[in-house]
Design a protein around this motif. Sequence first.
Motif, PDB file in Angstrom:
ATOM      1  N   THR B   3       0.823  -1.213   0.000  1.00  0.00           N
ATOM      2  CA  THR B   3       0.000   0.000   0.000  1.00  0.00           C
ATOM      3  C   THR B   3       0.853   1.257   0.000  1.00  0.00           C
ATOM      4  OG1 THR B   3      -0.148  -0.154   2.410  1.00  0.00           O
ATOM      5  CG2 THR B   3      -2.024  -0.980   1.143  1.00  0.00           C
ATOM      6  N   THR B   5       0.112   4.958   1.418  1.00  0.00           N
ATOM      7  CA  THR B   5      -0.832   5.704   2.253  1.00  0.00           C
ATOM      8  C   THR B   5      -0.482   7.180   2.215  1.00  0.00           C
ATOM      9  OG1 THR B   5      -1.159   3.814   3.724  1.00  0.00           O
ATOM     10  CG2 THR B   5      -1.710   5.990   4.607  1.00  0.00           C
ATOM     11  N   LEU B  35      -2.906  -0.060  -9.937  1.00  0.00           N
ATOM     12  CA  LEU B  35      -3.680   0.317  -8.747  1.00  0.00           C
ATOM     13  C   LEU B  35      -4.928  -0.550  -8.663  1.00  0.00           C
ATOM     14  CD1 LEU B  35      -4.069   2.335  -6.367  1.00  0.00           C
ATOM     15  CD2 LEU B  35      -5.356   3.777  -7.944  1.00  0.00           C
ATOM     16  N   LYS B  37      -7.061  -0.891  -5.744  1.00  0.00           N
ATOM     17  CA  LYS B  37      -8.127  -0.404  -4.868  1.00  0.00           C
ATOM     18  C   LYS B  37      -7.676   0.917  -4.275  1.00  0.00           C
ATOM     19  CE  LYS B  37      -9.327  -2.391  -0.801  1.00  0.00           C
ATOM     20  NZ  LYS B  37     -10.041  -3.204   0.215  1.00  0.00           N
ATOM     21  N   THR B  63      -5.654   5.344   1.005  1.00  0.00           N
ATOM     22  CA  THR B  63      -4.845   4.126   0.907  1.00  0.00           C
ATOM     23  C   THR B  63      -4.983   3.575  -0.505  1.00  0.00           C
ATOM     24  OG1 THR B  63      -5.389   3.664   3.221  1.00  0.00           O
ATOM     25  CG2 THR B  63      -4.319   1.900   1.967  1.00  0.00           C
ATOM     26  N   TYR B  65      -3.833   0.496  -3.084  1.00  0.00           N
ATOM     27  CA  TYR B  65      -3.416  -0.902  -2.965  1.00  0.00           C
ATOM     28  C   TYR B  65      -2.826  -1.424  -4.279  1.00  0.00           C
ATOM     29  CZ  TYR B  65      -6.435  -1.085   1.208  1.00  0.00           C
ATOM     30  OH  TYR B  65      -7.013  -0.864   2.437  1.00  0.00           O
ATOM     31  N   MET B  98       3.520  10.637   2.951  1.00  0.00           N
ATOM     32  CA  MET B  98       3.262   9.391   2.228  1.00  0.00           C
ATOM     33  C   MET B  98       4.117   8.258   2.773  1.00  0.00           C
ATOM     34  SD  MET B  98       2.587  10.723  -1.620  1.00  0.00           S
ATOM     35  CE  MET B  98       1.307   9.489  -1.831  1.00  0.00           C
ATOM     36  N   PHE B  99       3.471   7.097   2.934  1.00  0.00           N
ATOM     37  CA  PHE B  99       4.128   5.931   3.527  1.00  0.00           C
ATOM     38  C   PHE B  99       3.877   4.689   2.680  1.00  0.00           C
ATOM     39  CE2 PHE B  99       1.936   8.509   6.788  1.00  0.00           C
ATOM     40  CZ  PHE B  99       3.040   9.179   7.290  1.00  0.00           C
ATOM     41  N   VAL B 100       4.927   3.901   2.497  1.00  0.00           N
ATOM     42  CA  VAL B 100       4.801   2.601   1.846  1.00  0.00           C
ATOM     43  C   VAL B 100       4.645   1.561   2.941  1.00  0.00           C
ATOM     44  CG1 VAL B 100       5.890   0.974   0.255  1.00  0.00           C
ATOM     45  CG2 VAL B 100       6.352   3.431   0.039  1.00  0.00           C
ATOM     46  N   GLY B 101       3.786   0.583   2.706  1.00  0.00           N
ATOM     47  CA  GLY B 101       3.606  -0.444   3.720  1.00  0.00           C
ATOM     48  C   GLY B 101       2.992  -1.701   3.144  1.00  0.00           C
ATOM     49  N   VAL B 102       2.718  -2.618   4.038  1.00  0.00           N
ATOM     50  CA  VAL B 102       1.998  -3.840   3.680  1.00  0.00           C
ATOM     51  C   VAL B 102       0.762  -3.878   4.562  1.00  0.00           C
ATOM     52  CG1 VAL B 102       2.044  -6.352   3.722  1.00  0.00           C
ATOM     53  CG2 VAL B 102       4.044  -5.084   2.937  1.00  0.00           C
ATOM     54  N   ARG B 103      -0.391  -4.103   3.928  1.00  0.00           N
ATOM     55  CA  ARG B 103      -1.671  -4.057   4.643  1.00  0.00           C
ATOM     56  C   ARG B 103      -2.330  -5.419   4.568  1.00  0.00           C
ATOM     57  NH1 ARG B 103      -4.584   0.301   6.751  1.00  0.00           N
ATOM     58  NH2 ARG B 103      -6.840   0.231   6.589  1.00  0.00           N
ATOM     59  N   GLU B 104      -2.860  -5.864   5.677  1.00  0.00           N
ATOM     60  CA  GLU B 104      -3.522  -7.178   5.708  1.00  0.00           C
ATOM     61  C   GLU B 104      -4.843  -7.090   6.451  1.00  0.00           C
ATOM     62  OE1 GLU B 104      -1.715 -10.231   8.086  1.00  0.00           O
ATOM     63  OE2 GLU B 104      -0.999  -8.821   9.583  1.00  0.00           O
ATOM     64  N   ASP B 105      -5.773  -7.929   6.014  1.00  0.00           N
ATOM     65  CA  ASP B 105      -7.026  -8.106   6.743  1.00  0.00           C
ATOM     66  C   ASP B 105      -6.752  -8.975   7.959  1.00  0.00           C
ATOM     67  OD1 ASP B 105      -9.042  -6.733   5.364  1.00  0.00           O
ATOM     68  OD2 ASP B 105      -9.226  -8.331   3.881  1.00  0.00           O
ATOM     69  N   ILE B 106      -7.315  -8.595   9.090  1.00  0.00           N
ATOM     70  CA  ILE B 106      -7.220  -9.420  10.288  1.00  0.00           C
ATOM     71  C   ILE B 106      -8.498 -10.256  10.367  1.00  0.00           C
ATOM     72  CG2 ILE B 106      -7.018  -9.408  12.797  1.00  0.00           C
ATOM     73  CD1 ILE B 106      -4.558  -8.286  11.357  1.00  0.00           C
TER      74      ILE B 106
END
Lengths: 108, 108
Positions: B3, B5, B35, B37, B63, B65, B98-106
């Motif tokens: 992601t 953000t 892109l 989402k 965000t 994705y 702005m931030f780069v990251g990894v996003r996951e559903d819990i």
Amino acid sequence: MVTLTALYKRPEDTAAFDDHYTNVHTPLVAKVPGLRKMEVSRFSKMLTPPNALISDQPYLECTMYFDNMDSFKAAMASEENKAAGKDLMSFAGPLVSMFVGVREDITL
Amino acid sequence: MVTLTALYKRPEDTAAFDDHYTNVHTPLVAKVPGLRKMEVSRFSKMLTPPNALISDQPYLECTMYFDNMDSFKAAMASEENKAAGKDLMSFAGPLVSMFVGVREDITL
């Protein structure tokens, strides 16, 4: 959907934070009534310099989704949320910022 | 997913910001290849006091994705992203982080 967003400053002991966050805090949050979805971002890079709003790259962000404001308010007043909030303050009080908002998908 | 953000400080002229964000910036971002989402949060309340990370309630968060880091890097290098980035700096340079990251559903 109505969201509660928790943004965390990088903790000094990331291993201890990760362990508590994953194994203690997240299961408590998951019990909160009306919580529809929970997403966690772990940030690896900040592309912009610090500015008047943010001093550093956040460590982690969690977005919690509720159907509407009534559902959110009921969730906040629940015993399960009180337990999650008490736990949050025990390990991340000075690290966490929390925001209420409305989140929408943008059609691509 | 990987992601990007974007977190925005509250602009002085929120109506002008909203108009540009919705009608100019978002359509440019939507063209970025890869892109998958895009979600936007508009914040209404900050539940915690300012701390060492955040000085105030953010105004908006987006965000974006991507499938993986390769897809993200290709997106960042695209002409469409350069156009979106140039537009971003034109109306929100001092406001955006702005931030780069990894996003996951819990799983709940």
